[in-house]
Design an enzyme around this catalytic site. Sequence first.
Site, PDB file in Angstrom:
ATOM      1  CG  HIS A 245       1.570 -20.095 -12.988  1.00  0.00           C
ATOM      2  ND1 HIS A 245       2.340 -19.019 -12.664  1.00  0.00           N
ATOM      3  CD2 HIS A 245       1.824 -21.046 -12.053  1.00  0.00           C
ATOM      4  CE1 HIS A 245       3.031 -19.304 -11.567  1.00  0.00           C
ATOM      5  NE2 HIS A 245       2.742 -20.523 -11.169  1.00  0.00           N
TER       6      HIS A 245
ATOM      7  CD  GLU B 211       0.293 -25.642 -11.887  1.00  0.00           C
ATOM      8  OE1 GLU B 211      -0.253 -24.530 -11.935  1.00  0.00           O
ATOM      9  OE2 GLU B 211       0.774 -26.124 -10.826  1.00  0.00           O
TER      10      GLU B 211
ATOM     11  CG  ASP C 107       5.163 -24.233  -8.378  1.00  0.00           C
ATOM     12  OD1 ASP C 107       4.974 -23.008  -8.437  1.00  0.00           O
ATOM     13  OD2 ASP C 107       4.310 -25.063  -8.749  1.00  0.00           O
ATOM     14  CG  ASP C 108       4.054 -23.249  -4.366  1.00  0.00           C
ATOM     15  OD1 ASP C 108       3.956 -22.062  -3.991  1.00  0.00           O
ATOM     16  OD2 ASP C 108       3.580 -23.665  -5.439  1.00  0.00           O
TER      17      ASP C 108
HETATM   18  N1  ADE Z   1       0.372 -20.409  -6.649  1.00  0.00           N
HETATM   19  C1  ADE Z   1       1.326 -21.040  -5.942  1.00  0.00           C
HETATM   20  N2  ADE Z   1       1.701 -22.153  -6.555  1.00  0.00           N
HETATM   21  C2  ADE Z   1       0.997 -22.239  -7.703  1.00  0.00           C
HETATM   22  C3  ADE Z   1       0.945 -23.157  -8.761  1.00  0.00           C
HETATM   23  N3  ADE Z   1       1.710 -24.257  -8.795  1.00  0.00           N
HETATM   24  N4  ADE Z   1       0.072 -22.926  -9.763  1.00  0.00           N
HETATM   25  C4  ADE Z   1      -0.717 -21.863  -9.738  1.00  0.00           C
HETATM   26  N5  ADE Z   1      -0.695 -20.962  -8.759  1.00  0.00           N
HETATM   27  C5  ADE Z   1       0.150 -21.144  -7.747  1.00  0.00           C
HETATM   28 ZN    ZN Z   2       3.816 -21.659  -9.759  1.00  0.00          ZN
END
Ligand code: ADE
Ligand code: ZN
Length: 356
Positions: free
Chosen positions: A205, A208, A286-287
Amino acid sequence: MFEVHAIDPERLPELLRVMPKAELHIHIEGSLEPELIFALAQRNGVSLPYADVAALRSAYAFSNLQSFLDLYYAGASVLLHAQDFYDMAWAYFEKAAADQVVRAELFFDPQTHTARGVPMGAVIEGLSRACRDAQTRLNISADLILCFLRHLSEEEALATLEAALPWREHFIGVGLDSSEVGHPPEKFARVFARARELGLHCVAHAGEEGPPAYIWGALDVLKVERIDHGVQAIHDAGLMQRLADSRMPLTVCPLSNLKLCVFKTLSEHNLGQILDAGLCVTLNSDDPAYFGGYLNDNYLQTFADLQLNAQHAYQLAANSIEASFAPEADKHRWLRELTTCFQSFEQRDGMPLRAG
Ligand code: ADE
Ligand code: ZN
């Protein structure tokens, strides 16, 4: 690149839903839906600081990455046994199959679990069995990428990698996630060097919330093969050129960026700009349990708000396949299937209406 001919814009949502695609940025712990969190809490006798599913879901209002991570780590506390990890991943794979995902590369955060006394083997064996079943029962090719938590030390990351080595054949790469700002890639130079020595793929990552300098660091120090997020690259013209020239994939997650306030609205997202600048952009969730949508939701909402077209759809899906770590033969087959899918939409558009 396959040139897409006229496709009725009204049929674009259907095309987005059915086209084959890869998902390269999904934290499997971020696919844990509130219903499953409560079911696992009950099964494992874990108590939660929320009365019910609705109360938990109503806490999903985030102001930045850290405000989300606090809840995300709390949600993962219900995972104790290999079967819990299996059930979580299986629920994701069923959603992915419905979204025509042909390839999924799943991030997992072992330190979130081993710190609570969960054995490394329970984490990896549960997830790995779900990946094998995804192939045999859902025809999804799936692999695991072990992520280091960047708010912890490099020594802890090195110890985590060594602890995972008895399961070396069960994961294909390493990643770097958690709180970005204040934890630059350089902090993890040695553990990524060790991962490369072991023949593991490397991703991180970067950009972001963090500055373009973190993307440079991920490229030059960690020597990553993909950048996760990377949307802050737009502020550095030299970096944009480097990313375009090297076809370095960016795994972009629009609904995540929206929910974590990286962009105020989806229509302000820079995905269209970085795509048009020639970067190898991919779309990801992502989540998904926390950000209001799985992969096709990301495609559908982003295309609607940014007014993207069928050529963009082909480009994004083709990029996702190209940027995956799957065997080349599989990638070629999925690209052919992608092209056939688009051609079938063109042909149907061009077909005369049958009389009678
Ligand atoms: N862990 C889970 N989602 C994340 C995200 N968007 N950025 C960094 N770590 C994460
Ligand atoms: Zn992520």
